[in-house]
Design a protein around this motif. Structure first.
Motif, short mmCIF file in Angstrom:
data_model
loop_
_atom_site.label_atom_id
_atom_site.label_comp_id
_atom_site.label_asym_id
_atom_site.label_seq_id
_atom_site.Cartn_x
_atom_site.Cartn_y
_atom_site.Cartn_z
N LYS A 196 -20.78 35.44 -17.41
CA LYS A 196 -19.56 36.40 -17.38
C LYS A 196 -19.46 37.04 -18.43
N GLU A 227 -20.07 33.72 -3.91
CA GLU A 227 -18.65 33.61 -3.38
C GLU A 227 -18.36 34.75 -2.50
N HIS A 270 -14.27 32.08 -0.67
CA HIS A 270 -13.61 32.57 -1.48
C HIS A 270 -12.67 31.53 -2.49
N ASP A 328 -17.32 31.62 -9.00
CA ASP A 328 -16.79 32.70 -9.66
C ASP A 328 -17.78 33.97 -9.48
N GLY A 329 -18.10 34.47 -8.25
CA GLY A 329 -18.80 35.89 -8.00
C GLY A 329 -19.94 35.61 -7.66
N ARG A 375 -20.04 30.06 -20.98
CA ARG A 375 -20.73 31.09 -19.86
C ARG A 375 -21.48 32.25 -20.58
N GLU A 433 -18.09 22.15 -12.34
CA GLU A 433 -16.91 22.68 -12.85
C GLU A 433 -16.27 21.95 -13.99
N VAL A 474 -18.76 25.50 -15.92
CA VAL A 474 -17.83 26.79 -15.67
C VAL A 474 -16.35 26.36 -15.68
N GLU A 475 -15.68 27.18 -16.06
CA GLU A 475 -14.17 26.95 -16.10
C GLU A 475 -13.70 26.19 -14.86
N SER A 499 -13.65 27.75 -11.39
CA SER A 499 -14.65 28.76 -11.04
C SER A 499 -16.00 28.32 -10.20
#
Lengths: 328, 328
Positions: free
Chosen positions: A61, A99, A135, A139-140, A326, B99, B133-134, B137
């Motif tokens: 990220k 996502e 969604h 994260d993307g 990340r 996560e 990941v957080e 996320s």
């Protein structure tokens, strides 16, 4: 050992750091439950029958950062895991978790970047998969690559007197990503060092058993990688602080942020251990930015000691916690 | 072709369905950008030099469901992609994106389940990676497996007159996961059919070139898999509705939900095309739940036709949209 993962415990960011918590999770859960002779080696790649096999997940990220993006990183990261195992990378796979709502244009840029990196490295992406989650459920984009390689060489074994070399400056990738996140309010020209290492490793493999050990010091940085060396070889790694190649921008960012570049991820650097009589030859093969940064000794326990510029020496432990989540 | 992915477009859940949108994304983006002879085959696994190589990402929700969990699914899914390519699975890798805050006990249950599935299949997990990941996320846990296999056999080519067989009931996995999500308020005893298929495929490979084609009809179901067959072979697949093995619980859920079991994922079923003279032998090898469900013909364009129980016939198209996101 299992008792040390306590009931009610949860996964933390430190478990993904590449440092002590990661090692504990791997040893006490993954390696314990899935135990088999190949996995138990815990190398960067599994090696048997003349083949090497490896995988890496990428959650960096931001997805785009100075010097690269998640696609290039994913290709080079898996090429490098095969390379440092002494293998010639043959094939890559790529699996995408995306996502819902992710821009197709960004996806195209990332896939194009993978294609360029694969073309540059000469290692095709031959298999893939795509999953989409709602969604808010990712994260993307996350990318997982795996790779198959053909073994070129078997190494010697690290021993006292061997020299430790790095192929160039350390910490570039991690600091470049940190700066790209923008929350540091730091302006530098730092770029990720993401690059394939298999040509360098092929060249070192020609040293035969004078080549003892290779790794690419990614998550957890050079310090963590060398701790793994000390531990697996049962030797002391003595590092010479003055010999460590560090860019002035990295040194500056490190001082401002209080983060030691020894713990910061590299994505295009090789660390190699060679016999003392091969050190100069290896240095020449690694190119103009390489340096001999240390020596293996058997006069202390299995640890990493840094001889500082001021004449003292201190223990360099594995990464504890995760200052840089990340990062890859 | 590239122009059909328009500027401003985003990734949708349909892109992950395994149906038409997935195919478009794969053909117009991944295959186009990463093009190379092995990837261009778009098979379940890349095959060259006597080896097969494949990868799959798993994002199933919930992680635990009747008859299995994401760990078992990930092991069997990759074993099966190698198996239907005609390979003997040798090695698996597993990469986890977790996560922050995920319970370690759940992670252990999933890894134990992978270990059992790997042990059962006789295919070790030899390489792995873990990223964290957080919180927020990712949705708990995603698992990506890759696999390497050794090729056993090359098949014949599908031709008119060949028979289409399935190894058992269809739609079990998808409906089991749907019911497990709990938002259907449906009570059934349905379980996922997740299982390794490499013993069945090994047995069929003994038929030599009388074996024409194999797949495991996962995302998009039997309908999508057979559309790919029709399209790649340039033949019509004529299905006999009355011959399709469907559990009463699946038929019931399908009727209530208005979802055609032909489009619902299976995770332990084999679809095979064999020469007509080998059909009974293949049926016997596939076991007591198998059925001959159709025939290839060359009297119509490349499509799938279903001869219905009422005496009519209708075109069975590829999946459009995604009635069942995150089913595997």
């Amino acid at each position: 050992m299992v008792a040390t993962l306590r009931s009610g415990e949860v996964v933390t960011l430190a478990h993904g750091s590449g440092g002590k918590a990661t090692r504990k999770l791997v040893e006490e859960l993954f390696a314990r439950e899935l135990s088999n002779p190949l996995l138990d080696e815990l190398g960067d790649a599994a090696v048997a029958d003349g083949l090497a096999f490896t995988t890496d997940a990428f959650v960096v990220k931001p997805l785009f950062f100075p010097g690269g993006d998640i696609g290039e990183l994913a290709v080079n990261g898996t090429v490098n895991d095969l390379a440092v195992a002494g293998a010639e990378p043959l094939w890559l796979s790529a699996a995408f978790v995306i996502e819902e709502g992710f821009p197709l244009e960004d996806l195209r840029l990332i896939v194009q970047s993978m294609a360029r990196a694969a073309e540059h490295a000469g290692v095709p992406v031959v298999a893939g998969d795509t999953k989409v989650v709602e969604h808010g459920s990712a994260d993307g984009l996350f990318v997982t690559t795996a790779g198959v390689g053909r073994m070129r060489a078997t190494f010697g074994r690290p021993q006292a007197g061997d020299r430790v070399l790095v192929s160039g400056t350390i910490g570039d990738h991690g600091f470049a990503v940190l700066v790209a996140r923008g929350d540091l309010r730091l302006e530098t020209a730092l770029e990720s060092d993401t690059a394939p290492l298999h040509w360098l490793t092929a060249s070192l493999c020609e040293l035969g058993t004078q080549l003892r050990w290779m790794r690419d010091p990614t998550r957890g940085g050079l310090a963590t990688t060398l701790n793994e060396l000390a531990s697996s070889a049962g030797l002391t790694v003595r590092l010479d602080e003055a010999a460590l190649p560090i860019r002035p921008e990295v040194a500056g960012a490190a001082e401002i942020l209080g983060i030691d570049p020894l713990y910061v991820a590299n994505e295009g650097k090789l660390v190699a251990v060679v016999a003392p009589e091969a050190a100069n030859e290896a240095l020449a093969r690694l190119g103009p930015d390489a340096a001999i940064v240390g020596t293996l000794t058997d006069d202390s326990p299995s640890l990493v000691l840094l001889d500082t510029a001021l004449g003292g020496s201190r223990i360099v432990d594995m990464l504890v916690g995760d200052p840089l989540p990340r990062i890859c």
